[in-house]
Write a protein that holds these residues in place. Structure first.
Motif, PDB file in Angstrom:
ATOM      1  N   GLU A 129       0.822  -1.217   0.000  1.00 39.17           N
ATOM      2  CA  GLU A 129       0.000   0.000   0.000  1.00 39.17           C
ATOM      3  C   GLU A 129       0.853   1.263   0.000  1.00 39.17           C
ATOM      4  N   GLN A 130       2.153   1.149   0.248  1.00 37.89           N
ATOM      5  CA  GLN A 130       3.047   2.302   0.262  1.00 37.89           C
ATOM      6  C   GLN A 130       3.753   2.513  -1.073  1.00 37.89           C
ATOM      7  N   VAL A 131       3.335   1.799  -2.120  1.00 40.69           N
ATOM      8  CA  VAL A 131       4.046   1.851  -3.389  1.00 40.69           C
ATOM      9  C   VAL A 131       4.011   3.250  -4.005  1.00 40.69           C
ATOM     10  N   ARG A 132       2.930   3.996  -3.840  1.00 45.08           N
ATOM     11  CA  ARG A 132       2.867   5.345  -4.432  1.00 45.08           C
ATOM     12  C   ARG A 132       3.887   6.287  -3.793  1.00 45.08           C
ATOM     13  N   GLU A 133       3.967   6.275  -2.471  1.00 48.98           N
ATOM     14  CA  GLU A 133       4.938   7.135  -1.793  1.00 48.98           C
ATOM     15  C   GLU A 133       6.366   6.746  -2.172  1.00 48.98           C
ATOM     16  N   MET A 134       6.620   5.442  -2.216  1.00 45.79           N
ATOM     17  CA  MET A 134       7.956   4.975  -2.573  1.00 45.79           C
ATOM     18  C   MET A 134       8.288   5.334  -4.025  1.00 45.79           C
ATOM     19  N   ALA A 135       7.305   5.218  -4.918  1.00 38.82           N
ATOM     20  CA  ALA A 135       7.522   5.575  -6.320  1.00 38.82           C
ATOM     21  C   ALA A 135       7.910   7.046  -6.443  1.00 38.82           C
ATOM     22  N   GLY A 136       7.340   7.889  -5.604  1.00 37.49           N
ATOM     23  CA  GLY A 136       7.719   9.305  -5.604  1.00 37.49           C
ATOM     24  C   GLY A 136       9.179   9.502  -5.253  1.00 37.49           C
TER      25      GLY A 136
END
Length: 154
Positions: A129-136
């Motif tokens: 669920e943290q993939v978006r923040e990590m992608a940033g």
């Protein structure tokens, strides 16, 4: 030091573990991020990020739906992706595991127009669920990085 030497020999220039609270939720991140130089085609038309990821991660990547995007970087071109691929649990594992065990996976490639070499940054998250923040974070590292010529002895 042995890990550093092995990673450097494989082309990894930077690696790290991020464990910090996320500003958006307060949940703790548990991410690993790696960056290394990879060969890229000289023509952007020949550059296929999906194919590069399949070569890097194997057949499993091509079986996972992923969001991909191109963007401008300080180096020139940028391509990114994020996905939540399943984790294959080894047979014979006795611990209870979910049949739907997933991780967060994000990557970004930055390269100059005309290519030859680019910087590939990859991040993995234990919490998908943290993939978006990590992608940033991965995109920011790739997007702001540039190659410089270094003269030994100066």
């Amino acid at each position: 030091m042995a890990l550093h030497g092995a990673l450097f020999a494989d082309g990894v220039l930077m690696y790290g573990t991020i464990t910090a609270p996320l500003p958006s939720t307060g949940a703790h991140a548990a991410w690993q991020v790696y960056a290394g130089v990879v060969d890229v085609p000289s023509s952007p038309d020949e550059l296929d990020l999906g194919e590069l990821m399949a070569q890097t991660f194997g057949k499993e990547y091509s079986e996972v739906g992923a969001y991909t995007e191109s963007f401008v970087t300080d180096m020139g071109l940028g391509f990114g992706f994020m996905a939540q691929p399943p984790v294959r649990v080894p047979e014979g594992t006795t611990d209870e595991t979910s049949d739907d065990c997933r991780i967060g996976l994000a990557g970004a490639l930055a390269c100059p127009v005309g290519g030859v070499q680019g910087l590939l940054v990859i991040g993995t998250s234990l919490n998908p669920e943290q993939v978006r923040e990590m992608a940033g974070l991965v995109a920011a590292i790739a997007g702001r990085s540039v190659f410089v010529d270094v003269q030994v002895g100066q």
